[in-house]
Design a protein around this motif. Structure first.
Motif: not given
Length: 403
Positions: A182, A196, A221-222, A224, A227, A231, A238, A241, A243, A260, A267
């Motif tokens: 991201t 993304s 990856a920030h 959602v 993420i 995965i 990650i 993370c 979200w 996860i 993480v």
């Protein structure tokens, strides 16, 4: 090869175990024995060098799983990087590596630099030319065209270019592949932090190529969706993370959280050492909202590991103790927090049989701190001695205290 015996009021052996009135015996770069003083003394050679710390704690060296040694933690690290030549940049990186050693950090993962300079620094530290922690280097992070941290040289588009960049990084000595799934806050004009940058298929191509070469993949990856994509792609860790959603709020999805946990993906939140100032700036209500997903992950037993994102603005090197106190604020027990920066971090970095614990056959990565970190994490700021791969280093702050 001469032995060194270290005795202390308490020994944290790792993975939640500790001993009062303990000792550690090292020979060269390896631990010979660790545990109760009487048992360790039985294995020591007569007349070996002895270091005694009756009121201190001996424990495994700390691990910072997420740093950027090329960045200087100043107000505009991007400009500093882009306007510095390799020689100046490498000199600054060496100084920052020493700062980490001063703070008791004996292993770190550099997740993005320019020109594979972190790999060069890694090799200089490994052969004893320079002091510093063991470095796992990612070299240039994979990112979209003009994407997050594009100025580090890892711009790619499509699966063919992604695979080629993974191979180039491996040829330059990468220990890990970093992919920017991201956007991020550091790149002016780049994708938003929640956006993304790659499809699931592109991320899977990066993972496939890296794994074919025996390298793990760390995914920034920030957002959602990002993420969810990492995965599905099968990344190994990650990063962040957080979200994030388009409106700036956090939206932890329980279905993704369950994945996860089921896949046991570590993480690394890489929470800023200056998190308290951030909380003050946004206010208690907003801070509680933004911190809630991390608290939920901790409560659910996600494999959280320690990192600082050192190098980004005001994220100073050696600030791991401050970052760890964030988890205490969330209610995580101190014993687990220490494991997050030692044994759990080592396992996440595929080093679990080498570092993160004090045990026979492990690498001699050891620190001595005043006080008891199980009673007060602030003890981690009072490092009296760092031993990295068997090399003794007295931190600058400890020298000043003794003066």
């Amino acid at each position: 090869m001469s032995q060194i015996l270290i005795t202390a009021g308490r020994i944290l052996l790792g993975s939640g175990t500790h001993a009062e009135d303990g000792a550690v015996l090292i020979e060269g770069d390896t631990i010979v024995a660790a545990g109760a003083r009487k048992e360790v003394l039985a294995k020591a050679e007569p007349g070996c060098q002895t270091l005694e710390y009756p009121a201190a704690t001996v424990m495994p060296g700390l691990i910072d799983c997420h740093v950027h040694l090329a960045f200087d933690a100043g107000p505009d690290p991007v400009t500093t990087v882009t306007e510095s030549d390799d020689a100046a940049l490498l000199l600054g990186m060496a100084g920052r590596a020493r700062q980490m050693l001063d703070a008791g950090i004996t292993t770190t993962r550099d997740l993005g630099d320019r020109g594979a300079l972190a790999a060069r620094l890694r090799d200089a530290i490994a052969d004893g030319t320079l002091p510093g922690p063991r470095i796992l280097a990612a070299t240039a992070p994979l990112t979209a065209r003009k994407g997050h941290c594009f100025f580090l040289g890892g711009e790619v588009e499509g699966e063919t270019e992604i695979r080629a960049q993974v191979r180039r990084n491996a040829e330059k000595g990468a220990d890990v592949i970093k992919v920017m799934a991201t956007g991020g806050g550091l790149t002016r004009g780049g994708p938003a932090i929640w956006q993304s940058q790659f499809t699931t298929e592109e991320l899977a191509a990066a993972v496939d190529e890296a794994h074919r070469l025996g390298l793990p993949v760390a995914a920034h990856a920030h957002g959602v969706q990002g993420i969810a994509d990492v995965i599905a792609a099968g990344v190994d860790t990650i990063e962040h993370c957080s979200w994030m959603t388009e409106d700036g709020s956090s939206d932890l999805r329980e279905d993704l959280l369950a994945q996860i946990i089921a896949k046991e993906i570590p993480v690394c939140p890489a929470n800023h050492p200056n998190w308290r100032a951030f909380a003050d700036r946004v206010g208690p209500d907003k801070a509680a909202e933004l911190f809630a997903p991390m608290r939920r992950m901790a409560e659910r037993g996600v494999r959280l590991v320690a990192g600082t994102d050192a190098g980004v603005p005001r994220a100073f090197f050696g600030g791991l103790a401050s970052s760890l106190e964030f988890f205490e604020y969330l209610g995580v027990p101190r014993e687990r927090i220490i494991d997050m920066a030692t044994s759990d971090a080592a396992a996440a970095l595929r080093l679990g049989s080498q570092v993160g614990c004090l045990a026979e056959g492990y690498r001699a990565d050891i620190i001595v701190v005043d006080g008891d970190p199980l009673a007060d994490l602030g003890a981690l700021r009072a490092v009296r001695l760092t031993i990295a791969a068997g090399r003794l280093h007295v931190p600058e702050q400890a020298v000043l205290r003794m003066a």
